[in-house]
Design a protein around this motif. Structure first.
Motif, PDB file in Angstrom:
ATOM      1  N   LEU A   9       0.825  -1.210   0.000  1.00 29.29           N
ATOM      2  CA  LEU A   9       0.000   0.000   0.000  1.00 29.29           C
ATOM      3  C   LEU A   9       0.859   1.260   0.000  1.00 29.29           C
ATOM      4  N   ALA A  10       2.042   1.193   0.607  1.00 27.53           N
ATOM      5  CA  ALA A  10       2.935   2.356   0.568  1.00 27.53           C
ATOM      6  C   ALA A  10       3.335   2.667  -0.868  1.00 27.53           C
ATOM      7  N   ALA A  51      -0.435   7.644  12.802  1.00 27.41           N
ATOM      8  CA  ALA A  51       0.107   6.328  12.475  1.00 27.41           C
ATOM      9  C   ALA A  51       0.906   5.729  13.629  1.00 27.41           C
ATOM     10  N   VAL A  52       0.944   6.406  14.763  1.00 30.90           N
ATOM     11  CA  VAL A  52       1.718   5.959  15.926  1.00 30.90           C
ATOM     12  C   VAL A  52       0.768   5.512  17.025  1.00 30.90           C
ATOM     13  N   ASP A  77       0.481   2.271  14.747  1.00 31.52           N
ATOM     14  CA  ASP A  77      -0.947   1.991  14.791  1.00 31.52           C
ATOM     15  C   ASP A  77      -1.331   1.474  13.401  1.00 31.52           C
ATOM     16  N   ASN A  78      -1.653   0.206  13.303  1.00 33.06           N
ATOM     17  CA  ASN A  78      -1.853  -0.391  11.979  1.00 33.06           C
ATOM     18  C   ASN A  78      -2.998   0.256  11.212  1.00 33.06           C
ATOM     19  N   ARG A  83      -4.494   4.213   6.958  1.00 31.83           N
ATOM     20  CA  ARG A  83      -5.147   5.455   6.525  1.00 31.83           C
ATOM     21  C   ARG A  83      -4.139   6.419   5.919  1.00 31.83           C
ATOM     22  N   TRP A  84      -2.942   6.468   6.504  1.00 29.56           N
ATOM     23  CA  TRP A  84      -1.913   7.383   5.997  1.00 29.56           C
ATOM     24  C   TRP A  84      -1.437   6.952   4.616  1.00 29.56           C
TER      25      TRP A  84
END
Length: 378
Positions: A9-10, A51-52, A77-78, A83-84
């Motif tokens: 996804l990245a 994301a943390v 935080d998965n 979302r990011w």
């Protein structure tokens, strides 16, 4: 794009933001990511707060003695990470890829359903490829516990603690991190072994370790398990018409097992290389993307890191905790270069040389090459 894990996804999101029409194929592209991911904050300073999951105030490592680690360790935080990384322009397709076919104008992905997805470039982020002969693995067995069960654990990341388990032929360490939601992950980890250590051995050790700390996990409904197996000695992929990415590209650090930060850092660079060169044709785009993943400096560092893995595998088990006392006594910049400097050839070589000079003389024959690495053979 094949694979909808963090690496997939990245890269997919980065490609969409680079103006590329992007499709991700995965058997279950919306499934939650089950593993716990962590990284050092200085590896990815732009990581958003969403994301943390947890940013412990203290990071510790221990061989025979404790060492404060002067770097901030964060647990991801998965859901927030997803979302990011997500981009609404990326099309998600549910399906298992069974074949990738290449032609002069591009490629196509065949799904188990029979559907074919046309593509100019195919990237593969489905994880490390299967190997005929088992290689070195990092194996970990973990329990997710209520934070109240381990007082003080909610603000300290124990990156590595070799104490508490009697020395044996297969040493292991405790990895313990807060998860930011009133829970803590305690994980017994075999750093490197060929083949990987039986998880049942690690499970027994972890329960003994927790029992010694006064933690009884039997019959507790709030406890859940986590099992991790990471192939460590995956070489860079051979030439081909796909773009391997993440663990599929050999991005796993051979001596630590980490890869998420490397994937997140490289994703926009690889997407930019594809977008820039695709007008010259898919072959040129694939070649540029692969070159971005495996630059000459990255290849040379990987040679050194694989040498470090071989040295770790060769160390007498009783010497492993002391070896890490020496490593975590190195200056922070030396530790950072070895663990995080994927393209920092001078820093990696300097860190290995400093470690070689600092270990007891009896270990130097085992670590031969740390003091005089030969990265030019990459």
């Amino acid at each position: 794009m094949l694979g909808a894990g963090p690496a997939g996804l990245a890269l997919a999101g980065a490609c969409a933001r680079a103006g590329l029409h992007t499709v991700v194929a995965d058997p279950d592209p919306h499934r939650p990511w089950a593993r716990t991911f962590g990284l050092w904050r200085d590896e990815l300073p732009g990581l958003p707060a969403g994301a943390v999951a947890a940013a412990p105030g203290t990071a510790l490592a221990a061989g025979r003695e404790p060492h404060p680690v002067p770097r901030e360790y964060v647990v991801l935080d998965n859901a927030g990470l997803r979302r990011w990384l997500a981009d609404d322009r990326v099309r998600l397709v549910s399906g298992r890829a069974v074949a990738v076919r290449h032609g002069g104008a591009g490629s196509s992905v065949e799904l188990a359903s029979g559907e074919r997805l046309p593509a100019r470039v195919v990237a593969d982020a489905r994880g490390a490829p299967a190997r005929r002969v088992p290689g070195a693995e990092q194996v970990a067995y973990g329990l997710v516990l209520p934070a109240r069960a381990l007082p003080g654990a909610d603000d300290t990341a124990v990156f590595m603690d070799w104490r508490g388990i009697p020395p044996g032929p297969d040493p292991s360490f405790l990895y313990r991190v807060p998860l930011g939601d009133g829970r803590v992950l305690a994980e017994e980890t075999s750093l490197a072994r060929r083949p990987g250590l039986d998880p049942a051995v690690l499970a027994r050790r972890l329960r003994r370790r927790l029992a010694a700390a006064g933690v009884d996990t039997s019959g507790c409904s709030e406890v859940s398990e986590e099992l991790v197996r990471i192939p460590l000695d995956t070489p860079p992929p051979r030439p081909g018409r796909t773009v391997p990415f993440g663990a599929a590209a050999g991005l796993v650090h051979p001596a630590t097992g980490y890869s998420v930060a490397a994937s997140l850092i490289l994703a926009p660079r690889v997407a930019g290389a594809i977008a820039t060169t695709l007008p010259r044709g898919p072959v040129a785009a694939v070649r540029a993307a692969r070159g971005e993943v495996w630059s000459p400096s990255a290849l040379a560092v990987h040679v050194l890191r694989r040498h470090a893995l071989r040295a770790l595998l060769a160390l007498p088990p009783r010497e492993v905790p002391g070896f890490f006392d020496v490593f975590f006594a190195l200056p922070a910049e030396r530790q950072r270069a070895f663990t995080s400097g994927r393209e920092d050839l001078p820093g990696t070589a300097a860190a290995m040389a400093a470690l070689f000079r600092s270990v007891p003389g009896r270990l130097r024959p085992t670590l031969a090459g740390f003091g005089r690495p030969r990265p030019a053979r990459a």
